[in-house]
Design a protein around this motif. Sequence first.
Motif, PDB file in Angstrom:
ATOM      1  N   ALA A   1      16.509 -70.961  37.822  1.00 24.21           N
ATOM      2  CA  ALA A   1      15.891 -71.569  38.688  1.00 24.21           C
ATOM      3  C   ALA A   1      14.856 -72.599  38.208  1.00 24.21           C
ATOM      4  O   ALA A   1      14.902 -73.725  38.670  1.00 24.21           O
ATOM      5  N   ALA A   2      14.338 -72.402  37.268  1.00 22.26           N
ATOM      6  CA  ALA A   2      13.243 -73.551  36.650  1.00 22.26           C
ATOM      7  C   ALA A   2      14.009 -74.577  35.896  1.00 22.26           C
ATOM      8  O   ALA A   2      13.577 -75.799  36.041  1.00 22.26           O
ATOM      9  N   LEU A   3      15.532 -74.213  35.595  1.00 20.79           N
ATOM     10  CA  LEU A   3      16.234 -75.481  35.120  1.00 20.79           C
ATOM     11  C   LEU A   3      16.891 -76.077  36.262  1.00 20.79           C
ATOM     12  O   LEU A   3      17.662 -77.131  36.026  1.00 20.79           O
ATOM     13  N   GLY A   4      16.695 -75.572  37.553  1.00 23.75           N
ATOM     14  CA  GLY A   4      17.465 -76.315  38.784  1.00 23.75           C
ATOM     15  C   GLY A   4      18.821 -75.952  38.675  1.00 23.75           C
ATOM     16  O   GLY A   4      19.721 -76.626  39.319  1.00 23.75           O
ATOM     17  N   VAL A   5      19.166 -74.802  38.159  1.00 30.02           N
ATOM     18  CA  VAL A   5      20.784 -74.315  38.285  1.00 30.02           C
ATOM     19  C   VAL A   5      20.838 -73.293  39.127  1.00 30.02           C
ATOM     20  O   VAL A   5      19.960 -72.085  39.080  1.00 30.02           O
ATOM     21  N   GLU A   6      21.641 -73.119  40.043  1.00 32.27           N
ATOM     22  CA  GLU A   6      21.790 -72.265  41.013  1.00 32.27           C
ATOM     23  C   GLU A   6      22.192 -70.865  40.321  1.00 32.27           C
ATOM     24  O   GLU A   6      23.362 -70.566  39.842  1.00 32.27           O
TER      25      GLU A   6
ATOM     26  N   ASP B   1      25.015 -77.172  25.600  1.00 32.85           N
ATOM     27  CA  ASP B   1      25.276 -78.570  25.993  1.00 32.85           C
ATOM     28  C   ASP B   1      24.251 -79.521  25.593  1.00 32.85           C
ATOM     29  O   ASP B   1      23.210 -79.389  26.206  1.00 32.85           O
ATOM     30  N   PRO B   2      24.208 -80.004  24.664  1.00 31.09           N
ATOM     31  CA  PRO B   2      23.148 -80.785  23.864  1.00 31.09           C
ATOM     32  C   PRO B   2      22.669 -81.773  24.827  1.00 31.09           C
ATOM     33  O   PRO B   2      21.449 -82.002  25.017  1.00 31.09           O
ATOM     34  N   GLU B   3      23.397 -82.269  25.844  1.00 26.66           N
ATOM     35  CA  GLU B   3      22.940 -83.404  26.688  1.00 26.66           C
ATOM     36  C   GLU B   3      21.968 -82.708  27.734  1.00 26.66           C
ATOM     37  O   GLU B   3      20.961 -83.470  27.860  1.00 26.66           O
ATOM     38  N   GLN B   4      22.408 -82.009  28.248  1.00 31.73           N
ATOM     39  CA  GLN B   4      21.713 -81.065  29.310  1.00 31.73           C
ATOM     40  C   GLN B   4      20.428 -80.717  28.839  1.00 31.73           C
ATOM     41  O   GLN B   4      19.191 -80.950  29.401  1.00 31.73           O
ATOM     42  N   VAL B   5      20.217 -80.116  27.417  1.00 26.39           N
ATOM     43  CA  VAL B   5      18.924 -79.812  26.829  1.00 26.39           C
ATOM     44  C   VAL B   5      18.001 -81.148  26.559  1.00 26.39           C
ATOM     45  O   VAL B   5      17.045 -81.024  26.870  1.00 26.39           O
TER      46      VAL B   5
ATOM     47  N   LYS C   1      12.293 -84.659  30.464  1.00 34.27           N
ATOM     48  CA  LYS C   1      11.519 -84.585  31.715  1.00 34.27           C
ATOM     49  C   LYS C   1      10.303 -83.656  31.722  1.00 34.27           C
ATOM     50  O   LYS C   1       9.434 -83.697  32.807  1.00 34.27           O
ATOM     51  N   ALA C   2      10.228 -83.043  30.500  1.00 41.19           N
ATOM     52  CA  ALA C   2       9.291 -82.038  30.262  1.00 41.19           C
ATOM     53  C   ALA C   2       7.780 -82.758  30.404  1.00 41.19           C
ATOM     54  O   ALA C   2       7.280 -84.009  30.003  1.00 41.19           O
ATOM     55  N   PRO C   3       6.663 -82.192  30.384  1.00 41.15           N
ATOM     56  CA  PRO C   3       5.017 -82.716  30.322  1.00 41.15           C
ATOM     57  C   PRO C   3       5.024 -83.007  28.759  1.00 41.15           C
ATOM     58  O   PRO C   3       5.783 -82.521  28.100  1.00 41.15           O
ATOM     59  N   ALA C   4       4.173 -83.872  28.554  1.00 39.83           N
ATOM     60  CA  ALA C   4       3.950 -84.431  27.155  1.00 39.83           C
ATOM     61  C   ALA C   4       3.688 -83.227  26.230  1.00 39.83           C
ATOM     62  O   ALA C   4       4.348 -83.362  24.968  1.00 39.83           O
ATOM     63  N   ALA C   5       3.065 -82.273  26.645  1.00 38.21           N
ATOM     64  CA  ALA C   5       2.365 -81.196  25.672  1.00 38.21           C
ATOM     65  C   ALA C   5       3.769 -80.483  25.201  1.00 38.21           C
ATOM     66  O   ALA C   5       3.681 -80.133  24.229  1.00 38.21           O
ATOM     67  N   ALA C   6       4.472 -80.176  26.527  1.00 31.23           N
ATOM     68  CA  ALA C   6       5.549 -79.280  26.090  1.00 31.23           C
ATOM     69  C   ALA C   6       6.685 -80.079  25.327  1.00 31.23           C
ATOM     70  O   ALA C   6       7.356 -79.372  24.520  1.00 31.23           O
ATOM     71  N   ARG C   7       6.872 -81.234  25.546  1.00 27.03           N
ATOM     72  CA  ARG C   7       7.849 -82.023  24.817  1.00 27.03           C
ATOM     73  C   ARG C   7       7.314 -81.972  23.290  1.00 27.03           C
ATOM     74  O   ARG C   7       8.207 -81.984  22.420  1.00 27.03           O
ATOM     75  N   LYS C   8       6.188 -82.236  23.217  1.00 33.63           N
ATOM     76  CA  LYS C   8       5.558 -82.427  21.623  1.00 33.63           C
ATOM     77  C   LYS C   8       5.846 -80.971  20.985  1.00 33.63           C
ATOM     78  O   LYS C   8       6.326 -80.878  19.830  1.00 33.63           O
ATOM     79  N   LEU C   9       5.477 -79.852  21.827  1.00 31.07           N
ATOM     80  CA  LEU C   9       5.638 -78.651  21.046  1.00 31.07           C
ATOM     81  C   LEU C   9       7.160 -78.268  20.766  1.00 31.07           C
ATOM     82  O   LEU C   9       7.423 -77.948  19.811  1.00 31.07           O
ATOM     83  N   LEU C  10       8.020 -78.643  21.819  1.00 29.61           N
ATOM     84  CA  LEU C  10       9.396 -78.230  21.493  1.00 29.61           C
ATOM     85  C   LEU C  10      10.102 -79.122  20.234  1.00 29.61           C
ATOM     86  O   LEU C  10      10.862 -78.617  19.451  1.00 29.61           O
ATOM     87  N   GLU C  11       9.691 -80.456  20.327  1.00 30.51           N
ATOM     88  CA  GLU C  11       9.923 -81.383  19.233  1.00 30.51           C
ATOM     89  C   GLU C  11       9.709 -80.731  17.707  1.00 30.51           C
ATOM     90  O   GLU C  11      10.329 -80.891  16.872  1.00 30.51           O
ATOM     91  N   ARG C  12       8.286 -80.269  17.651  1.00 33.93           N
ATOM     92  CA  ARG C  12       7.724 -79.692  16.573  1.00 33.93           C
ATOM     93  C   ARG C  12       8.615 -78.540  16.343  1.00 33.93           C
ATOM     94  O   ARG C  12       9.077 -78.096  14.822  1.00 33.93           O
TER      95      ARG C  12
END
Length: 808
Positions: A154-159, A177-181, A187-198
Amino acid sequence: MKSRSTLATWLASLDSSRLARVLGARTDAVSPPEPRSVGEVADRLQRPGSVALSLPRLALPHLQVAEALAALDVPASRDALAELLGAADEQTTRELDAVLEVLADHALVWPDGAGELRMAGSLRQLWDAPLGLNAPLAQLLAGATSDELRGMLAALGVEPPGTKARRLAALMGHHSDPEQVVSVVAKAPAAARKLLERRAEGVPGQPQFIVFGTAGTGLEPGERWALDRGLLIQDRHHYGPARMPAEVARALRGPGWHAPFAPVPPSVRSASVTPAEVDHEASAAATAFASRAASVLSACSATAPTRLKSGGIGARELARVGKAAQADDAVVRLALETAYAAGLLGRDGDRVAPTEAYDAWAEQEPPEQFAVLLQAWRDLPLTPAQARDGDNKALPALAGAPPCNGCVQARHGLLAAAGRLPAGQGTTVTSDLGPLIAWHRPLAHPSPQDGTPFATVIREAEILGVLARGALSALGIHLRTSDMEGLGIECRRLLPSATATARIGADLTAVVTGTPSARLAALLDSLADRETSGTASVWRFNASSVRRALDVGRTPADITADLAAVAAGPLPQPLTYLITDTARGHGRVRIAPAACVLHGDEPALLAELAAHGKLAELGLRQLAPTVLVSRSPLDTTLAALRAEGYAPVAETAEGTVRIEKTRPQRVAAPVPAPRRTGARGSDRIVATGAAKAAAAVDPDVLAAQLLKAPPTPPEPAPFEGGAAFATDTEEIVAGWAKLLPYSDVRQLAHAIDTGDPITVEYVATSGNRTVRTLSRLMLDPPYLEAWCHLRDAERVFTLSRIHGVMPA
């Protein structure tokens, strides 16, 4: 057991020559008793200890491919592995195939019947997160509930589908699917995006204590957002940081990311060298080391070095030995460590002294002496020339530090790296060999004090003549292939035989070019003082050195005759005068034991002694014109008179001259203490006699035998018809060591019966798991008595607590 069964199937499918390659690469798997089936070979090859033995011999690309395969969900296809490594062009593909061939020859990676690659289970366990990648999503979500999966979708927008299995499949499909990830993370918040990239780069976060659906405290900024969408997964038992599924990490690393793969060794700066140039430099280095090493051990024989209370020979004693042998610190350390490893030196209380084996070694020619030390250097479990530790503190020699397999591999890596240089080429800068060693032996250990990688081990090789003009010498070539017969031949070719004659000059010196023979060195050491050693050794005669020979009972005629026999020409007149004049004054005063009495034929000389101020402490008193009495013991009086320049001799109680000849100190070679004797129990089985070296196994013959035998013969059941066991020892061991597979039972029983050493994995009563090398085994069911090399003492082991066995 799955990997074992697929390995046994693959081994059975090989032809004889290919199976022989596997057996030749993993020699520990064919150690006595010889395996009787490919199934037993597979058991041995899959042992964690056996796999660990094979890893240090692998080069960097082999370990890189193994790690990449571990990062995939094994079994994996070769195409998936090639894609992960970026092996797209024809050249890189061929190099990958060559690496896989080597891994297959070591039975670490092999193809199964479905065309996919399998890996030894214990090899996969070496990496917690291969390539910095955690487990795949399916494994991380093994304990997730259906509601937790629904929330992530649900958080990912998938039924969310209606069942748990379908929800898990939908989430795995999304994350695969790399493109979906990438789209979600963008579209993530900046803090989440930075955390995931690290985290995608393999940088771990801080440990968290949360469960699915719990907000928790102490989360990193943006971590809650990632957990809600399954981009990070927290362990259900609150253990460790949240982990990123491998599919997510690879997607965020991008399509251009590939696992590291360096199939080509680093380049070195090289120059042309001729075999004659390499031989010349290697000969000079080896000759110099052989001569100085002989001097070092001779100095230890004359005065055994004292050990520090903390163990080892300290800097002061090393400097003393180096001064006596005219050798620098690196040579002294190399000579001591190699001699100790060869059994020429041994510990004797607080000293290190030569063993009985040293006397036989000292009588050999320099080429034979050098070959013994060079063979010991090849497998030394330390780097002898390393004089300081990581904190820049001085290291003692012969300190008995724990064995360092990485140090052995550094030496083997040097031999491999230099041996693969193009023919007729040598490195112009030997430090270039450092990165090459690291490529050939990535698990090797450089010295912490090396300014450039592996500088110390490279320097050792140059001192020994193994490396000359930046190329591997003939000595190094045979050392690399463990061809000890060929090594001996090259030593005799490159090192000159000992010199048996000396040039004795009118300046009272004796000069020996090359290495003096043991007899010549002993003679000159007894008659003169050694001044220099090396390519030419120099001794100097003086009154004190000649008197030293007279003190041990030699006559002037004997001294003159012995020198004439080794002199290159007639003895110079100044030397004969020195011998005659010293002998004339020798024994003019005699000291008899009483405590003690001095007498002589010259009253004036005795009166001079009685009046000598510096001899007053002896308490000399004149009883008669030719007799003095001393209050001091004979040896004290004798030493005091000699210190003042007199030349007295000592008498025995019978009135004859006492010969002051001392026997060199010798100690036992470093071997385990003798075992006590005595029986205890009727079932005791004692291995009698020393262990005999097993004949080398011919891989071709054994491979042919194994392929003819049944793949997996049935294992006998203990005490249920013992005829299936080869020996009674096997049956007894199997009855008590119930956790051991039959192949391990066979090897342990064989070690007991033959006296061979064995390595066991042992679980103590405390639950601690240790690895012990045992020798001199005695079976006393349910116990095994043995000499434990870890504790350096006798120990008793419970058979049921032995969980694994492999050759020592």
